[in-house]
Motif scaffolding. Structure first.
Motif, PDB file in Angstrom:
ATOM      1  N   ALA A  70       0.826  -1.203   0.000  1.00 32.77           N
ATOM      2  CA  ALA A  70       0.000   0.000   0.000  1.00 32.77           C
ATOM      3  C   ALA A  70       0.864   1.259   0.000  1.00 32.77           C
ATOM      4  O   ALA A  70       0.552   2.249  -0.690  1.00 32.77           O
ATOM      5  CB  ALA A  70      -0.931  -0.010   1.213  1.00 32.77           C
ATOM      6  N   ALA A  71       1.965   1.254   0.742  1.00 29.53           N
ATOM      7  CA  ALA A  71       2.875   2.397   0.743  1.00 29.53           C
ATOM      8  C   ALA A  71       3.527   2.588  -0.623  1.00 29.53           C
ATOM      9  O   ALA A  71       3.725   3.721  -1.085  1.00 29.53           O
ATOM     10  CB  ALA A  71       3.946   2.204   1.820  1.00 29.53           C
ATOM     11  N   SER A  72       3.856   1.486  -1.284  1.00 25.51           N
ATOM     12  CA  SER A  72       4.495   1.567  -2.598  1.00 25.51           C
ATOM     13  C   SER A  72       3.588   2.203  -3.640  1.00 25.51           C
ATOM     14  O   SER A  72       4.068   2.848  -4.582  1.00 25.51           O
ATOM     15  CB  SER A  72       4.918   0.164  -3.064  1.00 25.51           C
ATOM     16  OG  SER A  72       5.927  -0.359  -2.224  1.00 25.51           O
ATOM     17  N   VAL A  73       2.269   2.016  -3.498  1.00 24.10           N
ATOM     18  CA  VAL A  73       1.331   2.607  -4.456  1.00 24.10           C
ATOM     19  C   VAL A  73       1.482   4.117  -4.484  1.00 24.10           C
ATOM     20  O   VAL A  73       1.393   4.750  -5.545  1.00 24.10           O
ATOM     21  CB  VAL A  73      -0.127   2.221  -4.100  1.00 24.10           C
ATOM     22  CG1 VAL A  73      -1.110   2.950  -4.992  1.00 24.10           C
ATOM     23  CG2 VAL A  73      -0.314   0.717  -4.233  1.00 24.10           C
ATOM     24  N   ALA A  74       1.717   4.723  -3.327  1.00 23.25           N
ATOM     25  CA  ALA A  74       1.882   6.172  -3.265  1.00 23.25           C
ATOM     26  C   ALA A  74       3.327   6.600  -3.505  1.00 23.25           C
ATOM     27  O   ALA A  74       3.584   7.722  -3.956  1.00 23.25           O
ATOM     28  CB  ALA A  74       1.413   6.683  -1.903  1.00 23.25           C
ATOM     29  N   MET A  75       4.275   5.719  -3.220  1.00 25.71           N
ATOM     30  CA  MET A  75       5.681   6.091  -3.287  1.00 25.71           C
ATOM     31  C   MET A  75       6.251   6.015  -4.704  1.00 25.71           C
ATOM     32  O   MET A  75       6.933   6.940  -5.177  1.00 25.71           O
ATOM     33  CB  MET A  75       6.479   5.167  -2.352  1.00 25.71           C
ATOM     34  CG  MET A  75       7.975   5.430  -2.323  1.00 25.71           C
ATOM     35  SD  MET A  75       8.820   4.430  -1.069  1.00 25.71           S
ATOM     36  CE  MET A  75       8.515   2.771  -1.670  1.00 25.71           C
ATOM     37  N   LYS A  76       5.966   4.941  -5.409  1.00 26.51           N
ATOM     38  CA  LYS A  76       6.609   4.711  -6.702  1.00 26.51           C
ATOM     39  C   LYS A  76       6.246   5.729  -7.789  1.00 26.51           C
ATOM     40  O   LYS A  76       7.089   6.045  -8.632  1.00 26.51           O
ATOM     41  CB  LYS A  76       6.331   3.284  -7.178  1.00 26.51           C
ATOM     42  CG  LYS A  76       7.072   2.228  -6.349  1.00 26.51           C
ATOM     43  CD  LYS A  76       6.882   0.840  -6.884  1.00 26.51           C
ATOM     44  CE  LYS A  76       7.594  -0.195  -6.021  1.00 26.51           C
ATOM     45  NZ  LYS A  76       9.055  -0.111  -6.124  1.00 26.51           N
ATOM     46  N   PRO A  77       5.011   6.273  -7.825  1.00 29.87           N
ATOM     47  CA  PRO A  77       4.728   7.287  -8.856  1.00 29.87           C
ATOM     48  C   PRO A  77       5.634   8.500  -8.784  1.00 29.87           C
ATOM     49  O   PRO A  77       5.895   9.141  -9.808  1.00 29.87           O
ATOM     50  CB  PRO A  77       3.268   7.663  -8.578  1.00 29.87           C
ATOM     51  CG  PRO A  77       2.685   6.455  -7.941  1.00 29.87           C
ATOM     52  CD  PRO A  77       3.793   5.888  -7.101  1.00 29.87           C
ATOM     53  N   VAL A  78       6.138   8.840  -7.590  1.00 31.25           N
ATOM     54  CA  VAL A  78       7.025   9.995  -7.458  1.00 31.25           C
ATOM     55  C   VAL A  78       8.325   9.743  -8.226  1.00 31.25           C
ATOM     56  O   VAL A  78       8.769  10.567  -9.029  1.00 31.25           O
ATOM     57  CB  VAL A  78       7.315  10.283  -5.972  1.00 31.25           C
ATOM     58  CG1 VAL A  78       8.268  11.468  -5.830  1.00 31.25           C
ATOM     59  CG2 VAL A  78       6.014  10.544  -5.214  1.00 31.25           C
ATOM     60  N   GLY A  79       8.932   8.589  -7.987  1.00 33.98           N
ATOM     61  CA  GLY A  79      10.148   8.255  -8.718  1.00 33.98           C
ATOM     62  C   GLY A  79       9.893   8.057 -10.201  1.00 33.98           C
ATOM     63  O   GLY A  79      10.712   8.446 -11.042  1.00 33.98           O
ATOM     64  N   ALA A  80       8.748   7.451 -10.547  1.00 30.18           N
ATOM     65  CA  ALA A  80       8.416   7.232 -11.958  1.00 30.18           C
ATOM     66  C   ALA A  80       8.277   8.553 -12.701  1.00 30.18           C
ATOM     67  O   ALA A  80       8.701   8.680 -13.858  1.00 30.18           O
ATOM     68  CB  ALA A  80       7.123   6.424 -12.059  1.00 30.18           C
ATOM     69  N   TYR A  81       7.698   9.549 -12.045  1.00 30.57           N
ATOM     70  CA  TYR A  81       7.532  10.863 -12.679  1.00 30.57           C
ATOM     71  C   TYR A  81       8.889  11.485 -13.004  1.00 30.57           C
ATOM     72  O   TYR A  81       9.092  12.026 -14.098  1.00 30.57           O
ATOM     73  CB  TYR A  81       6.735  11.779 -11.747  1.00 30.57           C
ATOM     74  CG  TYR A  81       6.678  13.214 -12.221  1.00 30.57           C
ATOM     75  CD1 TYR A  81       5.822  13.597 -13.259  1.00 30.57           C
ATOM     76  CD2 TYR A  81       7.489  14.192 -11.637  1.00 30.57           C
ATOM     77  CE1 TYR A  81       5.788  14.911 -13.700  1.00 30.57           C
ATOM     78  CE2 TYR A  81       7.451  15.501 -12.070  1.00 30.57           C
ATOM     79  CZ  TYR A  81       6.601  15.854 -13.094  1.00 30.57           C
ATOM     80  OH  TYR A  81       6.562  17.166 -13.532  1.00 30.57           O
ATOM     81  N   VAL A  82       9.829  11.389 -12.063  1.00 30.46           N
ATOM     82  CA  VAL A  82      11.157  11.957 -12.290  1.00 30.46           C
ATOM     83  C   VAL A  82      11.828  11.271 -13.480  1.00 30.46           C
ATOM     84  O   VAL A  82      12.420  11.925 -14.351  1.00 30.46           O
ATOM     85  CB  VAL A  82      12.027  11.823 -11.022  1.00 30.46           C
ATOM     86  CG1 VAL A  82      13.459  12.291 -11.291  1.00 30.46           C
ATOM     87  CG2 VAL A  82      11.421  12.617  -9.869  1.00 30.46           C
ATOM     88  N   HIS A  83      11.734   9.938 -13.559  1.00 34.07           N
ATOM     89  CA  HIS A  83      12.357   9.213 -14.670  1.00 34.07           C
ATOM     90  C   HIS A  83      11.646   9.504 -15.989  1.00 34.07           C
ATOM     91  O   HIS A  83      12.286   9.567 -17.043  1.00 34.07           O
ATOM     92  CB  HIS A  83      12.359   7.706 -14.373  1.00 34.07           C
ATOM     93  CG  HIS A  83      13.468   7.285 -13.461  1.00 34.07           C
ATOM     94  ND1 HIS A  83      14.730   6.993 -13.919  1.00 34.07           N
ATOM     95  CD2 HIS A  83      13.506   7.124 -12.108  1.00 34.07           C
ATOM     96  CE1 HIS A  83      15.501   6.658 -12.893  1.00 34.07           C
ATOM     97  NE2 HIS A  83      14.787   6.728 -11.797  1.00 34.07           N
ATOM     98  N   HIS A  84      10.335   9.673 -15.957  1.00 32.03           N
ATOM     99  CA  HIS A  84       9.607  10.016 -17.179  1.00 32.03           C
ATOM    100  C   HIS A  84      10.073  11.368 -17.717  1.00 32.03           C
ATOM    101  O   HIS A  84      10.286  11.518 -18.929  1.00 32.03           O
ATOM    102  CB  HIS A  84       8.109  10.044 -16.892  1.00 32.03           C
ATOM    103  CG  HIS A  84       7.296  10.601 -18.019  1.00 32.03           C
ATOM    104  ND1 HIS A  84       7.219   9.992 -19.262  1.00 32.03           N
ATOM    105  CD2 HIS A  84       6.531  11.729 -18.110  1.00 32.03           C
ATOM    106  CE1 HIS A  84       6.456  10.711 -20.070  1.00 32.03           C
ATOM    107  NE2 HIS A  84       6.029  11.772 -19.393  1.00 32.03           N
TER     108      HIS A  84
END
Length: 324
Positions: free
Chosen positions: A53-67
């Motif tokens: 559940a924590a990863s659902v909110a955490m990973k989009p932040v890093g994904a946005y930076v890489h995008h």
């Protein structure tokens, strides 16, 4: 005796895990789940669900930076998700079939430990494969391989759903095996993006079966969200080999602890891994540079002799010989 508030320690742990995930794509479930179980005493089933559940909110932040940095292979993401998403949900459903008894929790601890060792093997393989991948011609394009990519999604999704481990540790390594010419930044960026729907599916399964602690999730995210943003920023401009080996040592120690290994055994095993990592990171490159320098010196000397064999001869002595 009043109980000690450990929430700030959980925030710090979340921040460290977030930095690890943003920087290397690894360490989410592989670190956060054992920390919850071993340090904070959360039962394994709730630890798995809370971490997802924590990863659902955490990973989009890093994904946005890489995008934004252009380090996401969207074609690979599209072929991972058809198998990874349903497999993640299926893994959560499988856990629910075994119940909540003490023996079940113990078996889940063993399963998490096995997944950590698998992730450790994956990290070591990634370190070895990175050198081989960097030796490949960089001009050759990285082609998508649909069937192997679907298999990666299926296997990785199932492991993530059951243990919360693998959305980074295992899937990145499997992507390296199937797509060896992907750059390191592309591996991390692609993995972070595909992990969003994967962990969302697995987390939904765990939430439906009631084994995620929302308060615990919120505490972790206070540290994890800024941590993963910082790590993702660093990932586009730094090496990650040192952190990878630190994570590998932590994985080994956590796995052996979950399996009930004695303290001295854990210390010896982790010490041996640190020694091996130090040899790989420092001794091997130094030996390689020394060998290359010696080879370059020998080649220079050989070239000098071959192109000008009489360079050291006395010109005044050779001239009369020429006239004769």
């Amino acid at each position: 005796m009043p109980s000690v508030d450990l929430s700030w320690l959980m925030i710090v742990a979340g921040a460290l895990v977030g930095i690890s995930v943003g920087l290397t794509g690894m360490g989410g479930g592989a670190l956060m789940t054992p920390i919850m179980v071993l340090v904070f005493g959360v039962n394994p089933t709730a630890a798995v669900g809370s971490d997802l559940a924590a990863s659902v909110a955490m990973k989009p932040v890093g994904a946005y930076v890489h995008h934004k940095a252009g380090t996401v292979r969207w074609d690979i993401v599209k072929w991972l998700l058809p198998t990874a998403v349903p497999a993640g949900f299926a893994g959560a459903w499988l856990i629910s079939l075994f119940g909540e008894g003490e023996e079940v929790q113990h078996r889940l601890e063993l399963a998490i430990g096995a997944a950590l060792l698998l992730a450790l093997a994956g990290m070591v393989a990634r370190s070895m494969l990175t050198r081989r991948r960097n030796a490949l011609p960089s001009t050759e394009p990285t082609r998508l391989k649909p069937v192997p990519t679907l298999i990666v999604g299926l296997v990785g999704g199932l492991v993530v759903g059951v243990t919360s481990v693998g959305s980074g540790s295992l899937i990145i390594v499997m992507l390296m095996l199937t797509h060896p010419r992907l750059r390191a930044q592309e591996l991390v960026g692609t993995d972070l993006v595909q992990a969003i729907p994967l962990v969302a599916s697995a987390a939904l399964g765990h939430l439906l079966f009631g084994d995620a602690k929302i308060a615990l999730v919120g505490t972790v995210l206070l540290g994890a969200i800024p941590g993963i943003y910082l790590g993702a920023k660093l990932a586009t401009r730094t090496r990650d080999d040192v952190l990878t080996w630190i994570l590998a040592t932590l994985l080994l120690g956590s796995a052996l602890s979950l399996w009930g290994a004695p303290g001295p055994v854990i210390l010896i095993a982790c010490g041996a891994l640190v020694a091996f990592a130090s040899f790989r990171m420092f001794a091997v490159p130094a030996l390689r540079r020394r060998r290359e320098a010696a080879g370059a010196g020998a080649a220079k000397a050989s070239g000098h002799t071959a192109t000008d064999p009489d360079a050291d001869a006395d010109p005044e002595r050779s001239e009369p010989t020429t006239r004769r």
